[in-house]
Write a protein that holds these residues in place. Structure first.
Motif, PDB file in Angstrom:
ATOM      1  N   LEU A  68       0.804  -1.220   0.000  1.00 31.39           N
ATOM      2  CA  LEU A  68       0.000   0.000   0.000  1.00 31.39           C
ATOM      3  C   LEU A  68       0.837   1.272   0.000  1.00 31.39           C
ATOM      4  O   LEU A  68       0.311   2.352  -0.294  1.00 31.39           O
ATOM      5  CB  LEU A  68      -0.948   0.019   1.208  1.00 31.39           C
ATOM      6  N   ASN A  69       2.115   1.176   0.368  1.00 36.46           N
ATOM      7  CA  ASN A  69       2.951   2.381   0.297  1.00 36.46           C
ATOM      8  C   ASN A  69       4.221   2.168  -0.521  1.00 36.46           C
ATOM      9  O   ASN A  69       5.214   2.873  -0.337  1.00 36.46           O
ATOM     10  CB  ASN A  69       3.267   2.959   1.681  1.00 36.46           C
ATOM     11  N   ASP A  70       4.178   1.213  -1.457  1.00 29.59           N
ATOM     12  CA  ASP A  70       5.220   1.138  -2.485  1.00 29.59           C
ATOM     13  C   ASP A  70       5.053   2.327  -3.425  1.00 29.59           C
ATOM     14  O   ASP A  70       3.974   2.515  -4.024  1.00 29.59           O
ATOM     15  CB  ASP A  70       5.077  -0.161  -3.292  1.00 29.59           C
ATOM     16  N   TYR A  71       6.100   3.118  -3.598  1.00 26.29           N
ATOM     17  CA  TYR A  71       6.006   4.315  -4.450  1.00 26.29           C
ATOM     18  C   TYR A  71       6.658   4.030  -5.796  1.00 26.29           C
ATOM     19  O   TYR A  71       7.870   3.804  -5.872  1.00 26.29           O
ATOM     20  CB  TYR A  71       6.691   5.513  -3.775  1.00 26.29           C
ATOM     21  N   TYR A  72       5.856   4.038  -6.863  1.00 25.54           N
ATOM     22  CA  TYR A  72       6.385   3.779  -8.206  1.00 25.54           C
ATOM     23  C   TYR A  72       5.914   4.828  -9.204  1.00 25.54           C
ATOM     24  O   TYR A  72       5.730   4.551 -10.387  1.00 25.54           O
ATOM     25  CB  TYR A  72       6.002   2.369  -8.680  1.00 25.54           C
ATOM     26  N   ASP A  73       5.744   6.044  -8.721  1.00 26.09           N
ATOM     27  CA  ASP A  73       5.306   7.138  -9.582  1.00 26.09           C
ATOM     28  C   ASP A  73       6.468   7.798 -10.321  1.00 26.09           C
ATOM     29  O   ASP A  73       6.254   8.713 -11.111  1.00 26.09           O
ATOM     30  CB  ASP A  73       4.555   8.187  -8.756  1.00 26.09           C
ATOM     31  N   GLY A  74       7.689   7.360 -10.054  1.00 25.49           N
ATOM     32  CA  GLY A  74       8.856   7.908 -10.744  1.00 25.49           C
ATOM     33  C   GLY A  74      10.137   7.456 -10.074  1.00 25.49           C
ATOM     34  O   GLY A  74      10.140   7.128  -8.878  1.00 25.49           O
ATOM     35  N   PRO A  75      11.257   7.413 -10.820  1.00 24.46           N
ATOM     36  CA  PRO A  75      12.534   6.931 -10.281  1.00 24.46           C
ATOM     37  C   PRO A  75      13.348   8.030  -9.608  1.00 24.46           C
ATOM     38  O   PRO A  75      13.080   9.227  -9.809  1.00 24.46           O
ATOM     39  CB  PRO A  75      13.255   6.422 -11.531  1.00 24.46           C
ATOM     40  N   LEU A  76      14.340   7.618  -8.834  1.00 27.49           N
ATOM     41  CA  LEU A  76      15.269   8.563  -8.206  1.00 27.49           C
ATOM     42  C   LEU A  76      16.558   8.705  -9.014  1.00 27.49           C
ATOM     43  O   LEU A  76      17.315   9.645  -8.813  1.00 27.49           O
ATOM     44  CB  LEU A  76      15.618   8.096  -6.785  1.00 27.49           C
ATOM     45  N   VAL A  77      16.806   7.768  -9.916  1.00 25.02           N
ATOM     46  CA  VAL A  77      18.031   7.748 -10.711  1.00 25.02           C
ATOM     47  C   VAL A  77      17.714   8.153 -12.151  1.00 25.02           C
ATOM     48  O   VAL A  77      16.676   7.763 -12.692  1.00 25.02           O
ATOM     49  CB  VAL A  77      18.674   6.346 -10.686  1.00 25.02           C
ATOM     50  N   GLY A  78      18.594   8.958 -12.752  1.00 27.39           N
ATOM     51  CA  GLY A  78      18.407   9.354 -14.142  1.00 27.39           C
ATOM     52  C   GLY A  78      17.484  10.532 -14.326  1.00 27.39           C
ATOM     53  O   GLY A  78      17.060  10.822 -15.460  1.00 27.39           O
ATOM     54  N   VAL A  79      17.149  11.216 -13.240  1.00 26.05           N
ATOM     55  CA  VAL A  79      16.288  12.391 -13.301  1.00 26.05           C
ATOM     56  C   VAL A  79      17.009  13.573 -12.648  1.00 26.05           C
ATOM     57  O   VAL A  79      18.031  13.400 -11.979  1.00 26.05           O
ATOM     58  CB  VAL A  79      14.935  12.133 -12.603  1.00 26.05           C
TER      59      VAL A  79
END
Length: 379
Positions: A157-168
């Protein structure tokens, strides 16, 4: 290497024979100009059945900003409504018919199906999440009277997959870190106010954030759990074929002559940031090959955690903490051995004499190099 002292603002230059990257995201790899990859490889690159048709370096596993909570049935510790609560309350993952804040999530045994969960252990046979990550259980600990059960919110319920931390960009990275915190706070608020109960009611206002457990004021962990980092391009790349029970068949667990440690966990890929694919592939107990710690070109840089040479799919099991710690031990002792004997890590990997001596050093320090037949039979 030049680093910045955050408190004084002074720039300090560091010199070393070897540099070990133990950062959560493999941040040293691009700074050192080391060949590396991130995200998902393509099936044509790796030959893995579960790889994407086309590579996507931004398709990375979800992160989770964990929180610690306890539960006082007669209390009301409802937090202020998080600013992003409406967004997360209505967010429906591509693999689900239900919002992320619901009691339905992917079934680990078959991620194409959804499984129902609930809050606490019950007689209806519905899986309880409360004791899934429970870290304090009064039934097995001698605790003061005012200390009860404590569990960690590290759930689907709190897995965050709205965007990556690497390559941005750094701005985008900070946005995702903030959003991951908002998701977890939204989960807490949902549990307190809207979560369906088995008795027909809604909400558990007695859920209380426990910042004292994690050393924070808000009850959230000091840092998020990051499952996937940049990974070196190494002399040997671990892939799905090395670990998958189905693919290895009668061959059994993979054995490496240059093993520097052991581990065991399913190839567990949490929903990713682009394709949102997820799976849980049965594994054989595995070993850690030294070749996966040796960069293809750079000579004095070693990976020391989940940034070894492996595919995204293999990372699903090699990212687990006991394996990460084992990798760190192996990398540290490899640097020691290389300095002591005036040889390069790749020379240790390529010489039977040095490899044997280095492995003996690992063994002397308590590192297990191979699974025993008895241990494998117990799996």
């Amino acid at each position: 290497m030049t680093v910045l002292h955050k408190e004084s603002g002074a720039e300090i230059r560091l010199y070393g024979a070897y540099y070990l990257d133990a950062t959560e995201c493999g941040d040293l790899l691009p700074l050192a100009g080391a060949e590396h990859v991130s995200g998902a490889e393509s099936r044509s690159e790796t030959g893995e059945p579960h790889a994407l048709e086309e590579a996507d370096p931004l398709d990375m596993q979800s992160i989770t900003h964990v929180a610690a909570v306890d539960y006082l049935p007669d209390g009301d510790f409802t937090i202020e409504r998080p600013e992003a609560y409406d967004y997360w309350r209505n967010y429906v993952p591509s693999f689900s018919l239900y919002p992320i804040l619901s009691w339905y999530a992917s079934d680990a045994s078959d991620t194409t199906k959804l499984k129902q969960f609930t809050m606490f252990p019950n007689e209806e046979g519905i899986v309880s999440l409360w004791d899934y990550r429970r870290i304090v259980d009064p039934s097995i600990w001698s605790l003061p009277l005012n200390v009860g059960e404590v569990t960690l919110l590290n759930w689907a319920l709190n897995d965050y997959y709205d965007g990556p931390l690497v390559g941005v960009s750094s701005r985008e990275r900070e946005r995702h870190l903030k959003a991951a915190r908002q998701l977890t706070l939204s989960l807490v608020y949902w549990l307190q106010t809207e979560a369906p109960r088995l008795d027909g009611g809604k909400g558990y206002p007695g859920v209380r954030l426990r910042g004292d457990v994690l050393g924070t004021e808000d009850g959230l962990a000091k840092s998020p759990y990051i499952r996937e980092a940049r990974r070196i391009c190494g002399l040997y790349t671990i892939a799905e074929q090395d670990v998958s029970k189905e693919l290895r068949g009668e061959a059994g667990p993979m054995r490496y002559e240059d093993s520097v440690g052991v581990g065991s966990y399913h190839l567990d890929l949490h929903p990713t940031t682009a394709s949102q694919r997820t799976f849980y592939i049965p594994n054989h107990p595995y070993e850690i090959p030294l070749g996966s710690l040796i960069p293809v070109r750079v000579k004095n840089l070693l990976p020391a955690c989940k940034n070894i040479s492996m595919t995204q799919i293999a990372n699903g099991c090699y990212r687990l903490h006991p394996t990460e710690w084992n990798i760190g031990e192996a990398a540290g002792l490899l640097a020691v051995y290389a300095c002591t004997h005036n040889v390069l890590p790749r020379e240790v990997c390529g010489s039977k004499i040095h490899l044997k001596a280095y492995q003996q050093l690992l063994t002397d320090c308590g590192v297990q190099l191979h699974w025993t037949e008895e241990e494998l039979e117990m799996q």
